[in-house]
Design a protein around this motif. Structure first.
Motif, mmCIF file in Angstrom:
data_model
loop_
_atom_site.group_PDB
_atom_site.id
_atom_site.type_symbol
_atom_site.label_atom_id
_atom_site.label_comp_id
_atom_site.label_asym_id
_atom_site.label_seq_id
_atom_site.Cartn_x
_atom_site.Cartn_y
_atom_site.Cartn_z
ATOM 1 N N LYS A 78 0.866 -1.183 0.000
ATOM 2 C CA LYS A 78 0.000 0.000 0.000
ATOM 3 C C LYS A 78 0.904 1.235 0.000
ATOM 4 N N ALA A 100 -2.269 3.606 -3.168
ATOM 5 C CA ALA A 100 -3.459 3.545 -2.308
ATOM 6 C C ALA A 100 -4.025 4.923 -2.007
ATOM 7 N N LEU A 118 -6.234 3.678 6.949
ATOM 8 C CA LEU A 118 -6.953 3.051 5.830
ATOM 9 C C LEU A 118 -6.100 1.974 5.163
ATOM 10 N N SER A 122 -7.083 -1.972 4.890
ATOM 11 C CA SER A 122 -7.070 -2.623 3.576
ATOM 12 C C SER A 122 -6.159 -3.840 3.577
ATOM 13 N N LYS A 125 -7.889 -6.718 5.540
ATOM 14 C CA LYS A 125 -8.976 -7.366 4.810
ATOM 15 C C LYS A 125 -8.454 -8.191 3.638
ATOM 16 N N ALA A 126 -7.249 -7.842 3.151
ATOM 17 C CA ALA A 126 -6.708 -8.543 1.985
ATOM 18 C C ALA A 126 -5.930 -9.801 2.352
ATOM 19 N N HIS A 169 -14.196 0.012 6.011
ATOM 20 C CA HIS A 169 -14.690 -0.526 4.740
ATOM 21 C C HIS A 169 -15.754 -1.602 4.981
#
Length: 246
Positions: A78, A100, A118, A122, A125-126, A169
């Motif tokens: 990111k 990103a 953020l 991210s 979650k990935a 998110h």
């Protein structure tokens, strides 16, 4: 622990970025800085960072060109681009190359923290369940930790469930149910209880008047602060201070 690489040729700016991150995060390992585009690529190969802070205008090769090459080495990195206003068009191009986020220089601490928050969400979650051997429950707990850290930093402002859900998110309705399930309390009650706990500490450790404590905790109306405190502690703030003073 997340690995973060700072790519910036100005020593003072590298130092400032490092200080902000060290002050705000306990779960980020800041790698040895890169001073130009070539160093950035080399250190990305060596350390495989999770997050990169990349100035666009750096020696050897530009930040954008370095980013194009790095993303081939570390596809899930990111990258947050740091750019002057005059380079805004370059920043827009950067988004197309897997960046990103981008921040205008001079970077404000609150903007940097938001961008890194953020990026962390991210990344969490990935996570590939198969590739890492982690269960989805562990991934969700990591997201929750990020949310709780976010609340801890913003509880003094007007913090809303929708804003926190957007930060994570997640759909607001899902986030609301998930938060209550995991914490055993609604989001709103959690924030209010946190404010009350902070108020108790201020009542115990300072001689601040009630209206000042209310203001410092984000209550625009001292009367409402008194009602909230009474609801959770079964006594008004002044009574609580009298009790602990004895």
């Amino acid at each position: 622990m997340y690995k973060l690489l700072i790519v910036e040729d100005v020593p003072l700016e590298r130092k400032a970025l490092r200080k902000i991150i060290q002050r705000q995060y306990f779960n980020i390992n800041i790698l040895e800085d890169a001073k130009n585009g070539i160093e950035a690529i080399e250190k990305a190969k060596l350390y495989r960072p999770d997050i990169i802070l990349m100035d666009i205008r750096i020696p050897e090769i530009s930040g954008l060109e370095a980013q194009k090459r790095i993303v081939k080495i570390v596809p899930n990195v990111k990258t947050i681009i740091l750019t002057a206003y005059s380079e805004f068009d370059y920043a827009q191009e950067a988004i197309k190359n897997g960046v990103a986020d981008y921040l205008l220089k001079p970077v404000r601490p609150e903007d940097l923290v938001k961008a890194i928050d953020l990026a962390i969400v991210s990344l969490t979650k990935a996570i590939s369940v198969v590739g890492t051997g982690q269960s989805s429950a562990i991934v969700e707990r990591d997201i929750l930790k990020g949310v709780l850290n976010y609340i801890e930093r913003h509880y003094c402002s007007e913090i809303k469930l929708n804003a926190v859900a957007e930060f994570a998110h997640l759909n607001p309705q899902y986030f609301s149910r998930y938060f209550k399930k995991e914490m055993g309390i609604t989001f709103t009650n959690y924030v209010m209880k946190l404010r009350v706990e902070k108020a108790k500490r201020l009542l115990a450790d300072t001689n601040y008047p009630i209206y000042r404590i209310a203001a410092e905790l984000g209550f625009s109306d001292p009367t409402y602060f008194n009602k909230v405190f009474l609801k959770y502690e079964k006594q008004p703030p002044y009574k609580y201070k009298q009790t602990i003073s004895k």
